[in-house]
Write an enzyme that holds these catalytic residues in place. Structure first.
Site, short mmCIF file in Angstrom:
data_model
loop_
_atom_site.label_atom_id
_atom_site.label_comp_id
_atom_site.label_asym_id
_atom_site.label_seq_id
_atom_site.Cartn_x
_atom_site.Cartn_y
_atom_site.Cartn_z
N LYS A 35 0.84 -1.21 0.00
CA LYS A 35 0.00 0.00 0.00
C LYS A 35 0.88 1.26 0.00
O LYS A 35 2.09 1.17 0.22
CB LYS A 35 -0.92 -0.02 1.23
CG LYS A 35 -0.17 -0.01 2.54
CD LYS A 35 -1.07 -0.47 3.68
CE LYS A 35 -0.36 -0.29 5.00
NZ LYS A 35 -1.06 -0.99 6.09
N ARG A 130 -10.41 -0.14 14.88
CA ARG A 130 -10.31 0.66 13.68
C ARG A 130 -11.27 0.01 12.69
O ARG A 130 -12.43 0.40 12.64
CB ARG A 130 -8.84 0.67 13.19
CG ARG A 130 -8.57 1.68 12.12
CD ARG A 130 -7.11 1.70 11.72
NE ARG A 130 -6.66 0.40 11.21
CZ ARG A 130 -5.44 0.18 10.72
NH1 ARG A 130 -4.54 1.16 10.69
NH2 ARG A 130 -5.10 -1.00 10.27
N TYR A 255 16.83 29.85 8.27
CA TYR A 255 15.61 30.54 8.71
C TYR A 255 15.56 30.59 10.23
O TYR A 255 15.92 29.63 10.90
CB TYR A 255 14.37 29.81 8.21
CG TYR A 255 14.10 29.98 6.74
CD1 TYR A 255 13.92 31.25 6.18
CD2 TYR A 255 13.99 28.87 5.91
CE1 TYR A 255 13.66 31.39 4.83
CE2 TYR A 255 13.72 29.01 4.56
CZ TYR A 255 13.55 30.28 4.02
OH TYR A 255 13.29 30.42 2.69
N MET A 303 12.86 24.30 1.99
CA MET A 303 12.13 23.46 1.04
C MET A 303 13.08 22.66 0.14
O MET A 303 12.82 21.51 -0.19
CB MET A 303 11.21 24.34 0.18
CG MET A 303 10.24 23.55 -0.68
SD MET A 303 9.23 24.63 -1.71
CE MET A 303 8.16 25.39 -0.51
C1 PLP Z 1 -0.28 -1.96 6.70
C2 PLP Z 1 -0.87 -3.27 7.08
C3 PLP Z 1 -0.05 -4.37 7.30
C4 PLP Z 1 1.46 -4.31 7.26
O1 PLP Z 1 1.95 -3.72 8.42
P1 PLP Z 1 3.54 -3.61 8.67
O2 PLP Z 1 3.69 -3.09 10.05
O3 PLP Z 1 4.05 -2.64 7.67
O4 PLP Z 1 4.08 -4.97 8.45
C5 PLP Z 1 -0.67 -5.59 7.57
N1 PLP Z 1 -2.02 -5.69 7.64
C6 PLP Z 1 -2.83 -4.64 7.44
C7 PLP Z 1 -4.30 -4.81 7.55
C8 PLP Z 1 -2.29 -3.39 7.17
O5 PLP Z 1 -3.10 -2.34 7.00
#
Ligand code: PLP
Length: 360
Positions: A35, A130, A255, A303
């Site tokens: 992802k 969640r 800055y 930046m």
């Molecule tokens: C992001 C995610 C993972 C992977 O988590 P890591 O800590 O990067 O290994 C696994 N399962 C779900 C549902 C996730 O959203």
């Protein structure tokens, strides 16, 4: 010449890290989580390097579309499932598997008349609060979904840990127990562990592990880096020195004039800043590598540029390489200076940065 800032993605490290995950979870299939554009490393590039994974996990359908357009034929699991009923047809068309975490999605499936069944995974909320169904509903949901013509009979079952990076935390034990109890007698492959789960909770490896950070060589375990667990960083972020200036004692740098030179000294200017995704909150004292040895940031970054204390680098010259994180400089260490985690840093590298691949 183009701007020197580059993120080198080490394809060999990605492959080695997948092997290492398999070594740590020898009895499990591996869902490689790609992802957020492969945690910032590039979705298609990572998926091609990790062809050996048993499946890919993505956050949304758009990533599945990209994987299929790139010719990736492995199983792909959409971790948040359909966002609206119209997504079901697209998931079928692309042979994407769907996590189902909410009653709204169950109703969309129930109303779906397409006879080609979708592969689904039921997500249980065992304590993170969640996404997911209450565990006590597992049995009823499994029975109902299994009987829908729109759903494949072989249903996967998963949950997600809230705190598995703390290896002795009772919450994870409780999550494992809730998951197992809720699923007694329910058929289907199980998946509980993210990267930290794989490392710290071998009893929870089950049929599938879901590895994200570990594949990129990044640890979220406090005080540990990926290398402590046998992983190699998959991204090295580099730039070059574009100026070296002699600044007098008592003068200020950057800055808001946050750094005052304690003596006459050389300040190196390197071509990277928060416009490239380098964290603006990295404090003075954050390390970089100049010609392979450590130097510290001074002053407030901007930046496009950072300012570096070159007092220990008398031989440094314009054009010399500067490493921001990766090989030789763990991203976890930079993250600590910026009050975040390594994942956020690699995810945050911006489009301005040139991406380069190497096989090592
Ligand atoms: C992001 C995610 C993972 C992977 O988590 P890591 O800590 O990067 O290994 C696994 N399962 C779900 C549902 C996730 O959203």
């Amino acid at each position: 010449m183009s701007r020197a800032t580059a993120a080198t993605i080490h394809l060999g490290a990605l492959r080695d890290n997948l092997r290492r995950v398999r070594e740590l979870a020898p009895g499990s299939k591996v869902m490689a989580v790609v992802k957020a554009d492969g945690y910032g490393h590039g979705l298609e590039r990572v998926a091609r390097a990790l062809q050996g994974a048993d499946a890919f996990g993505v956050a949304g359908i758009a990533d599945g579309q990209r994987l299929r357009a790139a010719g990736i034929s492995q199983r792909v699991v959409v971790l948040s499932g359909p966002d609206d009923p119209g997504d079901l047809a697209e998931m079928r068309r692309l042979r994407l598997e769907s996590v189902i975490h909410h009653d709204a999605q169950v109703e969309w499936l129930a109303a779906d008349v397409d006879p080609r069944p979708l592969k689904i995974w039921i997500k249980l909320d065992t304590g993170m609060h969640r996404l997911g169904f209450a565990p006590e509903r597992a049995r009823e949901l499994h029975a109902r979904l299994r009987d829908l013509p729109s759903v494949e009979r072989d249903i996967g079952l998963l949950t997600h840990f809230a705190n598995s990076d703390v290896f002795d935390d009772a919450m994870t034990t409780q999550q494992i127990e809730r998951f197992e109890r809720a699923l007694t007698g329910v058929e289907g492959e199980r998946s509980l562990s993210n990267s930290a789960g794989i490392l710290g909770w071998p009893e929870a490896q089950a049929q599938w592990v879901r590895a994200g950070g570990a594949l990129y060589g990044i640890s979220v375990v406090a005080g540990k880096i990926g290398a402590d667990f046998g992983f190699r960083p998959a991204m090295t972020l580099t730039t070059r020195l574009i100026a070296i200036n002699r600044v007098r004692k008592g003068e200020h740098v950057g800055y808001a004039a946050t750094f005052e030179c304690p003596e006459d000294m050389n300040i190196g200017i390197a071509a990277i800043g928060y416009g490239d995704g380098y964290p603006r909150h990295a404090d003075g004292g954050t390390p970089v590598l100049v010609n392979g040895t450590r130097a510290n940031l001074v002053g407030r970054m901007s930046m496009d540029l950072i300012t570096i204390d070159l007092r220990n680098h008398p031989g440094a010259k314009i054009g010399d390489p500067v490493v921001l994180w990766g090989r030789g400089l763990p991203v976890e260490e930079i993250a600590m200076h910026a009050d975040t985690i390594g994942y956020e840093l690699t995810c945050g590298v911006t489009r301005r940065v040139r991406f380069v691949e190497d096989e090592s």
